[in-house]
Design an enzyme around this catalytic site. Sequence first.
Site, PDB file in Angstrom:
ATOM      1  N   GLU A  41     -67.482  20.804  49.191  1.00 46.64           N
ATOM      2  CA  GLU A  41     -68.285  19.898  48.345  1.00 46.64           C
ATOM      3  C   GLU A  41     -69.926  20.450  48.463  1.00 46.64           C
ATOM      4  O   GLU A  41     -70.774  19.666  48.240  1.00 46.64           O
ATOM      5  CB  GLU A  41     -68.149  18.546  48.206  1.00 46.64           C
ATOM      6  CG  GLU A  41     -66.701  17.999  47.649  1.00 46.64           C
ATOM      7  CD  GLU A  41     -66.546  16.351  47.732  1.00 46.64           C
ATOM      8  OE1 GLU A  41     -67.322  15.701  48.235  1.00 46.64           O
ATOM      9  OE2 GLU A  41     -65.749  15.969  47.015  1.00 46.64           O
ATOM     10  N   GLU A  57     -61.479   6.960  47.615  1.00 48.26           N
ATOM     11  CA  GLU A  57     -62.672   7.376  47.969  1.00 48.26           C
ATOM     12  C   GLU A  57     -62.606   8.910  48.215  1.00 48.26           C
ATOM     13  O   GLU A  57     -63.540   9.781  47.981  1.00 48.26           O
ATOM     14  CB  GLU A  57     -63.031   6.829  49.516  1.00 48.26           C
ATOM     15  CG  GLU A  57     -64.302   7.456  50.240  1.00 48.26           C
ATOM     16  CD  GLU A  57     -65.685   7.235  49.657  1.00 48.26           C
ATOM     17  OE1 GLU A  57     -66.564   7.954  49.592  1.00 48.26           O
ATOM     18  OE2 GLU A  57     -65.834   6.397  48.607  1.00 48.26           O
ATOM     19  N   TYR A  86     -57.829  14.777  49.584  1.00 48.31           N
ATOM     20  CA  TYR A  86     -57.927  16.047  50.073  1.00 48.31           C
ATOM     21  C   TYR A  86     -56.460  16.688  50.529  1.00 48.31           C
ATOM     22  O   TYR A  86     -55.831  16.016  51.033  1.00 48.31           O
ATOM     23  CB  TYR A  86     -58.798  16.356  51.229  1.00 48.31           C
ATOM     24  CG  TYR A  86     -58.915  17.637  51.675  1.00 48.31           C
ATOM     25  CD1 TYR A  86     -60.121  18.401  50.807  1.00 48.31           C
ATOM     26  CD2 TYR A  86     -58.348  18.138  52.941  1.00 48.31           C
ATOM     27  CE1 TYR A  86     -60.311  19.692  51.496  1.00 48.31           C
ATOM     28  CE2 TYR A  86     -58.723  19.404  53.237  1.00 48.31           C
ATOM     29  CZ  TYR A  86     -59.741  20.206  52.502  1.00 48.31           C
ATOM     30  OH  TYR A  86     -60.045  21.465  53.138  1.00 48.31           O
ATOM     31  N   GLY A 135     -51.038  23.382  45.420  1.00 46.90           N
ATOM     32  CA  GLY A 135     -49.925  23.733  44.515  1.00 46.90           C
ATOM     33  C   GLY A 135     -48.561  23.249  44.948  1.00 46.90           C
ATOM     34  O   GLY A 135     -47.680  23.561  44.458  1.00 46.90           O
ATOM     35  N   GLY A 184     -47.676  20.100  45.472  1.00 44.30           N
ATOM     36  CA  GLY A 184     -47.242  18.740  45.189  1.00 44.30           C
ATOM     37  C   GLY A 184     -47.873  17.588  45.760  1.00 44.30           C
ATOM     38  O   GLY A 184     -47.565  16.385  45.632  1.00 44.30           O
ATOM     39  N   ASN A 194     -66.558  20.544  39.787  1.00 47.86           N
ATOM     40  CA  ASN A 194     -65.271  20.717  40.187  1.00 47.86           C
ATOM     41  C   ASN A 194     -64.167  20.624  39.350  1.00 47.86           C
ATOM     42  O   ASN A 194     -63.385  19.833  39.328  1.00 47.86           O
ATOM     43  CB  ASN A 194     -64.910  19.603  41.456  1.00 47.86           C
ATOM     44  CG  ASN A 194     -63.814  19.903  42.303  1.00 47.86           C
ATOM     45  OD1 ASN A 194     -63.002  20.679  41.990  1.00 47.86           O
ATOM     46  ND2 ASN A 194     -63.629  18.833  43.337  1.00 47.86           N
ATOM     47  N   TYR A 223     -56.614  16.251  37.378  1.00 48.54           N
ATOM     48  CA  TYR A 223     -56.508  14.625  37.239  1.00 48.54           C
ATOM     49  C   TYR A 223     -56.266  14.370  35.605  1.00 48.54           C
ATOM     50  O   TYR A 223     -55.397  13.502  35.479  1.00 48.54           O
ATOM     51  CB  TYR A 223     -57.785  13.913  37.384  1.00 48.54           C
ATOM     52  CG  TYR A 223     -58.291  14.271  38.979  1.00 48.54           C
ATOM     53  CD1 TYR A 223     -57.435  14.054  39.886  1.00 48.54           C
ATOM     54  CD2 TYR A 223     -59.562  14.427  39.336  1.00 48.54           C
ATOM     55  CE1 TYR A 223     -57.603  13.937  41.252  1.00 48.54           C
ATOM     56  CE2 TYR A 223     -59.774  14.486  40.703  1.00 48.54           C
ATOM     57  CZ  TYR A 223     -59.139  14.409  41.837  1.00 48.54           C
ATOM     58  OH  TYR A 223     -59.341  14.235  43.191  1.00 48.54           O
TER      59      TYR A 223
END
Length: 178
Positions: A26, A84, A87, A94, A96, A125, A132
């Site tokens: 980030e 929060e 990761y 990839g 899952g 991002n 999502y």
Amino acid sequence: MSVIRPAAPHDVPAILQMIHDLALYEKEPDAVRNTPELLAEVLFGENPRVFATMAENAAGEVRGFALWFLNYSTWEGVHGIYLEDLYVRPDARGEGHGKALLQHLAATAVDRGYARVEWSVLDWNEPSINFYKNLGAAPMEEWSTFRLAGAALEAFGAPRPVSGAGSSADTREAAARG
């Protein structure tokens, strides 16, 4: 295959490393001030209010984590989960693990009668945003996130002279309650 389990005290070093890895991704590599002691206390202390869920592969290797806590909807009258951090290690993406972590949090919310699972994502991002959206999550287009931190927090939250009984924090809290 992803195995999802609650974090245990022995996971603290792996979680903290992934927090540092996330900060690097980030573009904030020097922003993490967390320590193993602080993380262990909030996750496993006397009254934990922050929770971590781990994703492992079939061999038992940690591949990712979700760190979350409860929020509350005044409109719904029930809790929700605020995610929060989510990761997954780059070499495990990839496979899952991220989806399994989010499904676990969604199932937790459903099982406990919570109203929602929500989180923030950096607007640049795109891989995460697309991930999502593919899960059915929707961005909160009409909402902006605000933060009061650092020097601004210190200045705004500094004690102020108050007449009458109680501390300035008590007075501010009472004023906030109306």
